[in-house]
Scaffold this motif. Structure first.
Motif, PDB file in Angstrom:
ATOM      1  N   HIS A   1      35.019  95.629 -15.192  1.00 22.29           N
ATOM      2  CA  HIS A   1      35.650  94.427 -15.746  1.00 22.29           C
ATOM      3  C   HIS A   1      34.614  93.329 -15.968  1.00 22.29           C
ATOM      4  O   HIS A   1      33.603  93.261 -15.279  1.00 22.29           O
ATOM      5  CB  HIS A   1      36.748  93.920 -14.817  1.00 22.29           C
ATOM      6  CG  HIS A   1      37.837  94.917 -14.613  1.00 22.29           C
ATOM      7  ND1 HIS A   1      38.783  95.187 -15.567  1.00 22.29           N
ATOM      8  CD2 HIS A   1      38.103  95.742 -13.579  1.00 22.29           C
ATOM      9  CE1 HIS A   1      39.590  96.129 -15.124  1.00 22.29           C
ATOM     10  NE2 HIS A   1      39.194  96.483 -13.912  1.00 22.29           N
ATOM     11  N   THR A   2      34.921  92.462 -16.915  1.00 17.59           N
ATOM     12  CA  THR A   2      34.053  91.329 -17.222  1.00 17.59           C
ATOM     13  C   THR A   2      34.843  90.046 -17.044  1.00 17.59           C
ATOM     14  O   THR A   2      35.912  89.884 -17.638  1.00 17.59           O
ATOM     15  CB  THR A   2      33.525  91.414 -18.665  1.00 17.59           C
ATOM     16  OG1 THR A   2      32.829  92.646 -18.819  1.00 17.59           O
ATOM     17  CG2 THR A   2      32.599  90.260 -18.974  1.00 17.59           C
ATOM     18  N   VAL A   3      34.317  89.142 -16.233  1.00 20.90           N
ATOM     19  CA  VAL A   3      34.952  87.848 -15.997  1.00 20.90           C
ATOM     20  C   VAL A   3      34.095  86.783 -16.663  1.00 20.90           C
ATOM     21  O   VAL A   3      32.875  86.761 -16.490  1.00 20.90           O
ATOM     22  CB  VAL A   3      35.093  87.560 -14.481  1.00 20.90           C
ATOM     23  CG1 VAL A   3      35.614  86.150 -14.244  1.00 20.90           C
ATOM     24  CG2 VAL A   3      35.986  88.598 -13.825  1.00 20.90           C
TER      25      VAL A   3
ATOM     26  N   THR B   1      38.601  83.842 -17.394  1.00 22.87           N
ATOM     27  CA  THR B   1      39.370  84.946 -17.967  1.00 22.87           C
ATOM     28  C   THR B   1      38.734  86.266 -17.550  1.00 22.87           C
ATOM     29  O   THR B   1      37.553  86.325 -17.224  1.00 22.87           O
ATOM     30  CB  THR B   1      39.421  84.875 -19.501  1.00 22.87           C
ATOM     31  OG1 THR B   1      38.079  84.916 -20.011  1.00 22.87           O
ATOM     32  CG2 THR B   1      40.119  83.615 -19.979  1.00 22.87           C
ATOM     33  N   CYS B   2      39.548  87.320 -17.593  1.00 19.37           N
ATOM     34  CA  CYS B   2      39.085  88.646 -17.205  1.00 19.37           C
ATOM     35  C   CYS B   2      39.468  89.646 -18.288  1.00 19.37           C
ATOM     36  O   CYS B   2      40.448  89.446 -19.012  1.00 19.37           O
ATOM     37  CB  CYS B   2      39.728  89.041 -15.874  1.00 19.37           C
ATOM     38  SG  CYS B   2      39.224  90.687 -15.298  1.00 19.37           S
ATOM     39  N   SER B   3      38.715  90.723 -18.356  1.00 17.47           N
ATOM     40  CA  SER B   3      38.986  91.758 -19.343  1.00 17.47           C
ATOM     41  C   SER B   3      40.140  92.671 -18.934  1.00 17.47           C
ATOM     42  O   SER B   3      40.568  93.506 -19.727  1.00 17.47           O
ATOM     43  CB  SER B   3      37.726  92.598 -19.588  1.00 17.47           C
ATOM     44  OG  SER B   3      37.323  93.241 -18.393  1.00 17.47           O
ATOM     45  N   CYS B   4      40.676  92.525 -17.722  1.00 15.79           N
ATOM     46  CA  CYS B   4      41.803  93.353 -17.292  1.00 15.79           C
ATOM     47  C   CYS B   4      43.092  92.855 -17.959  1.00 15.79           C
ATOM     48  O   CYS B   4      43.096  91.844 -18.648  1.00 15.79           O
ATOM     49  CB  CYS B   4      41.938  93.360 -15.768  1.00 15.79           C
ATOM     50  SG  CYS B   4      42.680  91.886 -15.045  1.00 15.79           S
TER      51      CYS B   4
ATOM     52  N   CYS C   1      45.137  84.129 -13.146  1.00 15.67           N
ATOM     53  CA  CYS C   1      44.021  84.411 -12.245  1.00 15.67           C
ATOM     54  C   CYS C   1      44.252  85.746 -11.543  1.00 15.67           C
ATOM     55  O   CYS C   1      45.206  85.905 -10.794  1.00 15.67           O
ATOM     56  CB  CYS C   1      43.885  83.283 -11.226  1.00 15.67           C
ATOM     57  SG  CYS C   1      42.446  83.467 -10.170  1.00 15.67           S
ATOM     58  N   CYS C   2      43.358  86.700 -11.776  1.00 13.11           N
ATOM     59  CA  CYS C   2      43.481  88.033 -11.180  1.00 13.11           C
ATOM     60  C   CYS C   2      42.470  88.206 -10.046  1.00 13.11           C
ATOM     61  O   CYS C   2      41.638  87.333  -9.799  1.00 13.11           O
ATOM     62  CB  CYS C   2      43.261  89.109 -12.243  1.00 13.11           C
ATOM     63  SG  CYS C   2      41.565  89.143 -12.874  1.00 13.11           S
TER      64      CYS C   2
ATOM     65  N   HIS D   1      39.945  90.075 -10.004  1.00 17.83           N
ATOM     66  CA  HIS D   1      38.582  90.158 -10.523  1.00 17.83           C
ATOM     67  C   HIS D   1      37.981  88.758 -10.678  1.00 17.83           C
ATOM     68  O   HIS D   1      36.802  88.556 -10.403  1.00 17.83           O
ATOM     69  CB  HIS D   1      38.560  90.906 -11.855  1.00 17.83           C
ATOM     70  CG  HIS D   1      39.243  92.236 -11.787  1.00 17.83           C
ATOM     71  ND1 HIS D   1      40.421  92.481 -12.447  1.00 17.83           N
ATOM     72  CD2 HIS D   1      38.926  93.361 -11.115  1.00 17.83           C
ATOM     73  CE1 HIS D   1      40.798  93.730 -12.188  1.00 17.83           C
ATOM     74  NE2 HIS D   1      39.915  94.283 -11.382  1.00 17.83           N
ATOM     75  N   VAL D   2      38.799  87.809 -11.124  1.00 16.70           N
ATOM     76  CA  VAL D   2      38.327  86.424 -11.231  1.00 16.70           C
ATOM     77  C   VAL D   2      37.966  85.909  -9.842  1.00 16.70           C
ATOM     78  O   VAL D   2      36.907  85.308  -9.641  1.00 16.70           O
ATOM     79  CB  VAL D   2      39.387  85.520 -11.906  1.00 16.70           C
ATOM     80  CG1 VAL D   2      39.037  84.052 -11.737  1.00 16.70           C
ATOM     81  CG2 VAL D   2      39.526  85.870 -13.383  1.00 16.70           C
TER      82      VAL D   2
ATOM     83  N   ALA E   1      34.796  87.448  -8.675  1.00 18.99           N
ATOM     84  CA  ALA E   1      33.658  86.839  -9.357  1.00 18.99           C
ATOM     85  C   ALA E   1      33.312  85.496  -8.726  1.00 18.99           C
ATOM     86  O   ALA E   1      32.137  85.176  -8.520  1.00 18.99           O
ATOM     87  CB  ALA E   1      33.968  86.662 -10.845  1.00 18.99           C
TER      88      ALA E   1
END
Length: 122
Positions: free
Chosen positions: A55-57, A68-71, A76-77, A79-80, A83
């Motif tokens: 994933h990319t944040v 933002t996240c690529s998921c 806010c997930c 992954h955020v 990060a």
């Protein structure tokens, strides 16, 4: 170090949990500890890009609330949060609470963190 990095590193666990939930923060911490495939890239004028596993944040100059996240999650997930933990510290110990509560914040630290969060959420 950029102003954005300073602001993000000032976020405490309470501020991170306020972005999502305490449970999601715990999950993010576990994810970060379990997967060492992560990297922080600062993109001038565009904020930070953090690669976490697959994933990319993206954290804009405006701060954590605009991340933002690529998921597929909306808002806010985990992954955020992972990060933000990664930016705040490093690896598995990122954001870990003090062992016995013996460490105390320097005077005025809580006010600086509240101010940093307020400016991020503004």
């Amino acid at each position: 170090m950029s102003d954005l990095l300073r602001l993000l590193r000032a976020l405490d666990d309470e501020a991170l949990a306020a972005l999502a939930s305490p449970g999601l923060l715990r999950r993010a911490r576990k994810d970060l500890a379990a997967d060492s495939r992560h990297a922080i890239h600062e993109v001038t004028g565009e904020g930070l890009v953090v690669a976490l596993g697959g994933h990319t944040v993206r954290i804009p100059p405006s701060g954590a609330s605009g991340a933002t996240c690529s998921c597929r999650a909306t808002g806010c997930c985990r992954h955020v949060l992972a990060a933000l933990l990664l930016v705040r510290g490093s690896g598995e110990s990122a954001g870990a609470p003090p062992d016995d509560g013996e460490e105390e914040s320097p005077p005025g630290d809580a006010e600086r963190q509240r101010d940093a969060l307020a400016s991020l959420l503004a």
